[in-house]
Scaffold this motif. Structure first.
Motif, PDB file in Angstrom:
ATOM      1  N   MET A 172      72.662 -41.610  37.991  1.00 55.60           N
ATOM      2  CA  MET A 172      72.708 -40.309  38.615  1.00 55.60           C
ATOM      3  C   MET A 172      74.171 -39.920  38.748  1.00 55.60           C
ATOM      4  O   MET A 172      74.994 -40.719  39.145  1.00 55.60           O
ATOM      5  N   ARG A 173      74.458 -38.683  38.441  1.00 62.48           N
ATOM      6  CA  ARG A 173      75.832 -38.202  38.507  1.00 62.48           C
ATOM      7  C   ARG A 173      76.149 -37.696  39.919  1.00 62.48           C
ATOM      8  O   ARG A 173      75.268 -37.305  40.663  1.00 62.48           O
ATOM      9  N   GLU A 174      77.426 -37.698  40.240  1.00 64.61           N
ATOM     10  CA  GLU A 174      77.884 -37.317  41.586  1.00 64.61           C
ATOM     11  C   GLU A 174      77.446 -35.915  41.991  1.00 64.61           C
ATOM     12  O   GLU A 174      77.170 -35.657  43.155  1.00 64.61           O
ATOM     13  N   HIS A 175      77.397 -34.977  41.033  1.00 65.66           N
ATOM     14  CA  HIS A 175      77.082 -33.586  41.358  1.00 65.66           C
ATOM     15  C   HIS A 175      75.584 -33.290  41.371  1.00 65.66           C
ATOM     16  O   HIS A 175      75.167 -32.205  41.719  1.00 65.66           O
ATOM     17  N   GLU A 176      74.765 -34.289  41.001  1.00 65.35           N
ATOM     18  CA  GLU A 176      73.322 -34.086  41.011  1.00 65.35           C
ATOM     19  C   GLU A 176      72.760 -34.308  42.409  1.00 65.35           C
ATOM     20  O   GLU A 176      73.352 -35.005  43.232  1.00 65.35           O
TER      21      GLU A 176
ATOM     22  N   PHE B  14      75.216 -48.645  49.639  1.00 63.85           N
ATOM     23  CA  PHE B  14      74.615 -47.352  49.319  1.00 63.85           C
ATOM     24  C   PHE B  14      74.258 -47.227  47.839  1.00 63.85           C
ATOM     25  O   PHE B  14      73.150 -46.817  47.493  1.00 63.85           O
ATOM     26  N   ASP B  15      75.181 -47.573  46.939  1.00 58.01           N
ATOM     27  CA  ASP B  15      74.906 -47.442  45.503  1.00 58.01           C
ATOM     28  C   ASP B  15      73.749 -48.339  45.071  1.00 58.01           C
ATOM     29  O   ASP B  15      72.902 -47.933  44.283  1.00 58.01           O
TER      30      ASP B  15
ATOM     31  N   THR C 295      68.937 -31.188  49.311  1.00 59.72           N
ATOM     32  CA  THR C 295      69.991 -30.182  49.450  1.00 59.72           C
ATOM     33  C   THR C 295      71.392 -30.754  49.258  1.00 59.72           C
ATOM     34  O   THR C 295      72.310 -30.014  48.972  1.00 59.72           O
ATOM     35  N   GLN C 296      71.550 -32.072  49.422  1.00 61.53           N
ATOM     36  CA  GLN C 296      72.864 -32.697  49.316  1.00 61.53           C
ATOM     37  C   GLN C 296      73.032 -33.382  47.969  1.00 61.53           C
ATOM     38  O   GLN C 296      72.098 -34.005  47.459  1.00 61.53           O
TER      39      GLN C 296
ATOM     40  N   ARG D 109      76.583 -40.025  49.729  1.00 65.34           N
ATOM     41  CA  ARG D 109      77.413 -41.235  49.787  1.00 65.34           C
ATOM     42  C   ARG D 109      78.436 -41.097  50.914  1.00 65.34           C
ATOM     43  O   ARG D 109      78.674 -42.052  51.657  1.00 65.34           O
ATOM     44  N   ASP D 110      79.023 -39.920  51.056  1.00 64.52           N
ATOM     45  CA  ASP D 110      80.003 -39.700  52.126  1.00 64.52           C
ATOM     46  C   ASP D 110      79.331 -39.844  53.495  1.00 64.52           C
ATOM     47  O   ASP D 110      79.898 -40.438  54.409  1.00 64.52           O
ATOM     48  N   GLY D 111      78.122 -39.323  53.630  1.00 65.99           N
ATOM     49  CA  GLY D 111      77.407 -39.425  54.897  1.00 65.99           C
ATOM     50  C   GLY D 111      76.993 -40.850  55.241  1.00 65.99           C
ATOM     51  O   GLY D 111      76.861 -41.195  56.411  1.00 65.99           O
ATOM     52  N   PHE D 112      76.816 -41.662  54.220  1.00 71.85           N
ATOM     53  CA  PHE D 112      76.415 -43.051  54.428  1.00 71.85           C
ATOM     54  C   PHE D 112      77.548 -44.014  54.097  1.00 71.85           C
ATOM     55  O   PHE D 112      77.308 -45.139  53.682  1.00 71.85           O
TER      56      PHE D 112
END
Length: 157
Positions: A1-5, A54-55, A38-39, A45-48
């Protein structure tokens, strides 16, 4: 999964939140519940950031078919048809059921695919993997269903 997805719960993931049939670790369950469509992956990742795993959690959720990716900006690319999404989900869930976490490489390749052509290109590897895990008859049936969905997606509307 890409960061912007944007990670979104699949139907299986939505059921898991309510039914608790899998024995997900507490961190994985928390992440699954927090995924709201929505995120972006980067925002989650930033929230967690307190979760060092996380990954690994996201890989597990994708591999088990609980989460899938959606482009962050649908207008930036061609809209993905419902048939392509169903084919992608069928293929991802089949690999997860056949191999579990051992099928993560193919699962990630499937998750990165966003068109019927990209998924069709993965069909030979997909069929080999399912044949090895579950036999030729099972693999042929699943591949035929995926092909039918992809063929329907390719038809002009």
């Amino acid at each position: 999964m890409r960061e912007h997805e944007i990670p979104v719960k699949t139907e299986v993931g939505q059921r898991e939140v309510g039914e608790r049939r899998r024995s997900l670790p507490p961190h994985a369950r928390t992440v699954l519940i927090a995924i709201n469509g929505t995120q972006t992956l980067a925002e989650l990742r930033d929230g967690f950031r307190a979760f060092a795993d996380f990954d690994t959690i996201m890989i597990r959720l994708i591999a088990e078919g609980l989460v899938q990716a959606r482009p962050a900006d649908e207008s930036a690319g061609a809209a993905v048809s419902a048939e392509v999404l169903r084919a992608k989900q069928l293929m991802t869930e089949s690999v997860a059921a056949a191999y579990g976490l051992r099928g993560i490489t193919l699962t990630l390749r499937l998750e990165r695919s966003s068109s019927a052509a990209e998924l069709a290109a993965l069909l030979p590897d997909f069929q080999r993997a399912l044949t090895k895990a579950r036999g030729a008859e099972f693999a042929a049936a699943i591949v035929a269903r995926a092909n039918a969905l992809l063929d329907t997606a390719a038809l002009p509307r």
